[in-house]
Design an enzyme around this catalytic site. Structure first.
Site, PDB file in Angstrom:
ATOM      1  N   ASP A 166       0.855  -1.184   0.000  1.00 39.00           N
ATOM      2  CA  ASP A 166       0.000   0.000   0.000  1.00 39.00           C
ATOM      3  C   ASP A 166       0.900   1.248   0.000  1.00 39.00           C
ATOM      4  OD1 ASP A 166      -2.229   1.687   0.098  1.00 39.00           O
ATOM      5  OD2 ASP A 166      -3.272   0.455   1.580  1.00 39.00           O
ATOM      6  N   GLU A 225     -10.415   6.964   4.451  1.00 38.60           N
ATOM      7  CA  GLU A 225      -9.636   6.258   5.479  1.00 38.60           C
ATOM      8  C   GLU A 225      -9.035   7.217   6.496  1.00 38.60           C
ATOM      9  OE1 GLU A 225      -5.882   4.635   3.723  1.00 38.60           O
ATOM     10  OE2 GLU A 225      -6.642   5.576   1.922  1.00 38.60           O
TER      11      GLU A 225
END
Ligand SMILES: *[C@@H]1O[C@H](CO)[C@@H](O)[C@H](O)[C@H]1NC(C)=O
Ligand SMILES: *[C@@H]1O[C@H](CO)[C@@H](O)[C@H](O)[C@H]1NC(C)=O
Ligand SMILES: *[C@@H]1O[C@H](CO)[C@@H](O)[C@H](O)[C@H]1NC(C)=O
Ligand SMILES: *[C@@H]1O[C@H](CO)[C@@H](O)[C@H](O)[C@H]1NC(C)=O
Ligand SMILES: *[C@@H]1O[C@H](CO)[C@@H](O)[C@H](O)[C@H]1NC(C)=O
Length: 630
Positions: A317, A522
């Protein structure tokens, strides 16, 4: 010449013979030339043979280059040529220019590609983007409902069609690779990414992996990355593994669980993704039993690659290696060592590529990273690129620009909105249900912060990373949907935040109150009270105490609603529907039925969390799977 030989039957025998001779020599000639063309450039050769042929021609620097993914904002021809980047991405909201057109996107990406193809071996780079509910960074793209709403449809075939459409909208901007779908099994709605999860039940998430054959086309075999055509894209199953199970729903937190439960709850959807040939898998920021997933060799190399036989590419990520220590980047070289040895193939660096590449180089030279590991990483990256057809079709297909925001895709998104709505209440005992709404009423009120706001109804991951309120992209608001659904004689009064006196005695037949959460994504979206934001509560109180009302809640998760249910006639959970607000009015006015079923348990109070279907103590406001019909 070859062609005239084929049609040679009709010409004189002697000429035909001459032709055959010439033809033979031209074939021999072609064969002679073909031995100069490296095997990896031969589209007819087997993918594995091409991978091996190319791998053996590469220097260590070129291999490390393939493992490097950088952000578009820092990429240019000279660093692409010097550092051999394997991939470039758009981070959330990273665009070539504000409101860039599909052609602008293609021009940018083709420019990067041209530089990559000019390198010694001419390995094409693979451009990637977070297309998580449509090609959502792109102005004018169709925005589909977020996954929590799609989970409520319980319709795998719809997911497949959305995958096909999303692939076309990505290709319509020249993009062959998307970081979707998210296969998180969200177990706590406090988590700010809960709306990216199809639901709390692993079986539901498993069934929704049908979006993968939509994005990639039909699978060619278990574990083998497969991308069918130049109208499909490489997909990413993410975030491996346990992202939705963190303690208290904290983003990037720690998932504590026995291995057996962990596999059954969080890993199960990956079985399906791999069976459907998903090309890449992204690793989660979260930890499992205290160990960062980005450095978890057992789960990445042993379980995912060996036991589950995943043959595609594992990607980190964003800054995933930096973030594997606290504070971030505290011991970067060591994180690189641990991460790559754990089994990461491509690293979403995405800025400091010199530090990354120098670290890998020195670690390989000191034998802290075995060459075998580097070769495994590069094999997997190249396998995905060959599978994608990137060597044969490195540039954007300019005929696809009209796919972005096409009417067919908007119609599909509208269908998805209709099917995702969940009816939680309709009528009080002894009264006639308010829904379906009377389209011939003479005067109605539409109220609330989310009634006429495209940004609010799309939520996070829309145009920008966190999303934002306002007129951020093209679409139809819920108010516009209502206006087009009522009869021409109906007066529609819209007031974003009416005070207590506004609705009283004005002759409104009913009110539609549309309120909810402000956009978030997020981290920023973690929330531990899960209340409807204050202005929404005020609007419900002010309007619903004066006129019969239906509340349409726009949210990325269930919120505390029990206190307001008694004062409203009807209540609809609309999740984050996206750009096609008419999907909401289609159902409110009864042109289509309610068919959504909750993809999450609707709790009464946050003290009950986490609470999921199958728990021993299960006392929700609405059960998982609940949903009323007309
Ligand atoms: C390319 O980008 C790098 C930053 O990543 C920058 O240092 C360099 O000056 C740029 N080169 C050109 C020719 O723009
Ligand atoms: C970084 O990690 C290595 C390997 O574990 C260790 O030897 C070194 O002391 C660490 N450096 C710092 C500054 O923590
Ligand atoms: C790159 O890394 C160096 C050294 O660790 C650091 O000083 C610099 O701030 C980093 N640059 C960026 C853009 O993160
Ligand atoms: C939103 O922007 C579009 C395109 O610029 C424009 O056509 C539309 O009128 C705007 N809507 C509102 C409510 O401002
Ligand atoms: C609930 O939490 C959110 C996010 O932390 C915060 O912005 C909001 O003010 C809180 N609301 C209440 C009523 O505490």
């Amino acid at each position: 010449m070859y062609k005239s030989c084929i049609s040679g039957e009709s010409i004189l025998p002697s000429i035909f013979l001459l032709c055959v001779a010439l033809c033979y020599s031209s074939l021999a000639l072609a064969k002679g030339t073909s031995s100069d063309v490296p095997l990896y450039k031969n589209p007819d050769a087997n993918v594995e043979d091409r991978v091996e042929d190319l791998l053996k021609r590469m220097t260590l620097e070129e291999k490390i280059g393939q493992m490097t993914q950088v952000e578009r904002s820092i990429a240019n021809s000279s660093n692409i040529e010097q550092y051999f980047f394997g991939s470039i991405l758009s981070g959330g909201g990273s665009v070539p220019s504000e409101r860039a057109s599909p052609t602008d996107w293609m021009d940018m990406i083709d420019g990067f590609q041209k530089a990559a193809l000019s390198t010694r071996l001419g390995i094409p780079l693979m451009y990637g983007i977070d297309a998580v509910h449509g090609n959502n960074n792109v102005y004018g793209a169709t925005i589909f409902p977020h996954n929590i709403g799609l989970g409520c449809t319980r319709e795998p075939d719809l997911l497949k069609r959305i995958g096909t459409a999303t692939a076309l909208e990505a290709r319509g901007t020249g993009i062959p690779y998307v970081f979707a779908p998210c296969l998180a099994v969200c177990r706590n709605p406090s988590w700010g990414r809960c709306y990216e999860s199809y639901g709390e039940d692993p079986d539901l998430v498993r069934s929704m992996t049908e979006i993968i054959p939509g994005l990639q086309g039909n699978p060619s075999g278990v574990g083998i990355p497969s991308v069918d055509t130049q109208r499909n894209v490489a997909a990413t199953a993410k975030h491996f593994v346990g992202d939705g199970g963190t303690l208290n729903g904290i983003d990037e937190g720690n998932t504590l669980s026995s291995f057996r439960r962990f596999v059954g709850t969080h890993m199960a959807p990956y079985f399906d993704a791999i069976a459907k040939g998903v090309a890449t898998i992204m690793i989660s920021y979260s930890s499992y039993n205290g160990q960062k997933m980005h450095t978890n060799q057992f789960l990445i190399s042993h379980v995912l690659k060996k036991q589950l036989q995943f043959k595609g590419m594992v990607i980190s990520d964003w800054m995933g290696l930096d973030r594997s220590t606290d504070p971030w980047g505290a011991n970067y070289t060591n994180s690189v060592r641990l991460g790559i040895n754990a089994g990461l193939d491509m690293i979403m660096v995405p800025f400091n590529y010199t530090i990354f590449q120098e670290s890998v180089l020195s670690l390989v030279q000191s034998k802290s990273i075995p060459m075998k590991r580097i070769n495994d990483a590069v094999r997997r990256i190249l396998r995905v690129k060959f599978t994608l057809g990137l060597f044969e079709h490195p540039y954007a297909d300019r005929s696809l620009t009209s796919m972005v925001g096409s009417q067919a895709h908007r119609d599909l998104a509208r269908e998805a909105v209709r099917k995702s709505l969940v009816l939680l209440k309709n009528g009080n005992p002894g009264s006639t249900p308010l829904l379906p709404l009377d389209r011939k009423a003479s005067k109605i009120l539409v109220a609330g912060s989310h009634a006429n706001d495209i940004g609010n109804q799309c939520g996070g991951w829309t145009i920008t990373w966190q999303g934002s309120s306002g007129n951020t992209t093209k679409g139809t608001t819920i108010l516009e949907g209502i206006e087009s659904a009522v009869s021409s004689e109906t007066e529609v009064v819209f007031k974003e935040s009416p005070d207590a006196s506004f609705a009283k005695n004005k002759g409104f037949a009913y009110a539609v109150v549309v309120v909810g959460e402000q956009p978030y994504a997020e981290y920023v979206g973690d929330n531990f009270n899960l209340t409807i934001p204050k202005e929404g509560i005020e609007t419900i109180n002010n309007v619903c105490s004066a006129v019969k009302c239906v509340v349409v809640l726009i949210s990325g998760r269930p919120l505390v609603i029990e206190p307001y249910l008694p004062m409203v006639e009807a209540f609809v959970a609309a999740w984050l529907p996206g750009t096609e607000g008419q999907g909401v009015s289609d159902v409110l006015f009864g042109d289509y039925p309610f068919q959504g079923k909750l993809s999450r348990t609707w709790f009464k109070t946050v003290n009950q969390l986490p609470m999921n279907v199958g728990d021993k103590h299960y006392d929700p406001l609405f059960d998982y799977g609940f949903g009323l019909h007309y």
